[in-house]
Design an enzyme around this catalytic site. Structure first.
Site, PDB file in Angstrom:
ATOM      1  CD  GLU A   1      21.216  -8.696  -9.198  1.00 35.00           C
ATOM      2  OE1 GLU A   1      21.525  -8.594 -10.406  1.00 35.00           O
ATOM      3  OE2 GLU A   1      21.626  -9.329  -8.407  1.00 35.00           O
TER       4      GLU A   1
ATOM      5  N   GLY B   1      23.473 -11.116 -18.926  1.00 37.95           N
ATOM      6  CA  GLY B   1      23.694 -10.742 -20.449  1.00 37.95           C
ATOM      7  C   GLY B   1      22.971 -11.708 -21.271  1.00 37.95           C
TER       8      GLY B   1
ATOM      9  CB  VAL C   1      30.238 -12.364 -20.772  1.00 35.18           C
ATOM     10  CG1 VAL C   1      30.650 -12.787 -22.270  1.00 35.18           C
ATOM     11  CG2 VAL C   1      30.856 -13.445 -19.592  1.00 35.18           C
TER      12      VAL C   1
ATOM     13  CG  MET D   1      29.150 -12.692 -13.132  1.00 38.54           C
ATOM     14  SD  MET D   1      30.059 -11.124 -12.875  1.00 38.54           S
ATOM     15  CE  MET D   1      31.419 -11.613 -12.354  1.00 38.54           C
ATOM     16  CD  GLU D   2      25.874 -13.440  -9.043  1.00 39.66           C
ATOM     17  OE1 GLU D   2      25.244 -13.245  -9.902  1.00 39.66           O
ATOM     18  OE2 GLU D   2      26.803 -12.520  -9.021  1.00 39.66           O
TER      19      GLU D   2
ATOM     20  CG  ASP E   1      24.860  -6.904 -20.320  1.00 41.75           C
ATOM     21  OD1 ASP E   1      24.472  -6.827 -19.106  1.00 41.75           O
ATOM     22  OD2 ASP E   1      25.471  -7.892 -20.920  1.00 41.75           O
TER      23      ASP E   1
END
Ligand code: ADE
Length: 240
Positions: free
Chosen positions: A12, A82, A161, A181-182, A205
């Protein structure tokens, strides 16, 4: 404007590190704990780029160091996510309108899902000016014509997830465009310090049973797509 840019994993931030080096301006790397901060210039914008590691604690720690030690005026969080919003496809992008911690739960004491005691709302609003710059950057980024960037809510938690039950609970409680997640940890730290923030995410995804395989196939492409738009965005911020 001095901009802090946070990615969770190396893919990233790789393009951003390369562009820092290629800018011709000096790049200074300094360690705080296990985190390496890279100060330089990206598309004419003074920037500090850092790979924070996965999850909310890593992201919060990193955001606070960017603010306290590197005096950034804004924070941009880049990466993959996601997709949950109807019609969102892999490699589309989300720019946050606001962010929420989907795994924060003191509903047992009457708080709404995601709300942290001592705060007024579960939702941390992103900066509208940075969001507008992100949308403009996406338009300029030479993306494939079928791809789009949608403004929407980012839901963050310390879980990748994949399970229908978790995805459905998050969708029902928060109606987010995507999960990752952040972002909401960066958002909370930025908001507490009154520093504007943006979250840009490219979809790797759809947070379902396919998510692990899809992530393996598309995470790098998604990471690079998001980083490309962040670079364009910093160019826009430098010229305004
Ligand atoms: N980042 C990319 N895809 C994700 C997912 N399905 N859950 C959490 N974070 C993600």
């Amino acid at each position: 404007m001095r901009c802090g840019v946070i990615g969770a994993v190396s893919d990233e931030v790789t393009l951003l590190f390369e562009e820092l080096k290629a800018s011709g301006s000096p790049v200074k790397a300094s360690l705080r704990g296990n985190l390496e901060f890279h100060e330089g210039t990206l598309r004419g914008c003074p920037a500090v780029v850092v790979c924070c590691g996965v999850g909310k604690v890593n992201a919060a720690l990193c955001a606070q160091i960017l603010i306290s030690d590197f005096a950034v005026d804004a924070i941009v969080n880049t990466g993959s996510a996601g997709g949950l919003a109807e019609g969102l496809a892999v490699l589309d992008m989300v720019v946050a309108t606001d962010a929420v911690q989907h795994d924060f739960d003191v509903t047992a004491f009457g708080y709404p899902p995601g709300q942290i005691p001592g705060t007024d709302s579960p939702f941390w609003p992103a900066d509208p000016g940075l969001r507008a710059a992100a949308l403009k950057a996406f338009e300029r980024s030479g993306k494939a014509p079928e791809r789009r960037m949608v403004p929407g809510r980012v839901a963050s938690g310390d879980a990748f997830v994949t399970e229908a039950s978790m995805r459905e609970r998050i969708a029902r409680d928060f109606a987010p465009a995507c999960v990752e997640m952040e972002g909401a940890a960066v958002a909370q730290v930025a908001a507490v310090n009154r520093v504007p923030f943006a979250i840009l995410r490219s979809i790797s995804d759809l947070a379902g049973h396919e998510a692990t395989m899809s992530y393996e196939d598309f995470a790098v492409q998604a990471a690079h797509t998001s980083a490309g738009v962040v670079m364009e965005m910093l160019g826009i911020l430098a010229s305004t």
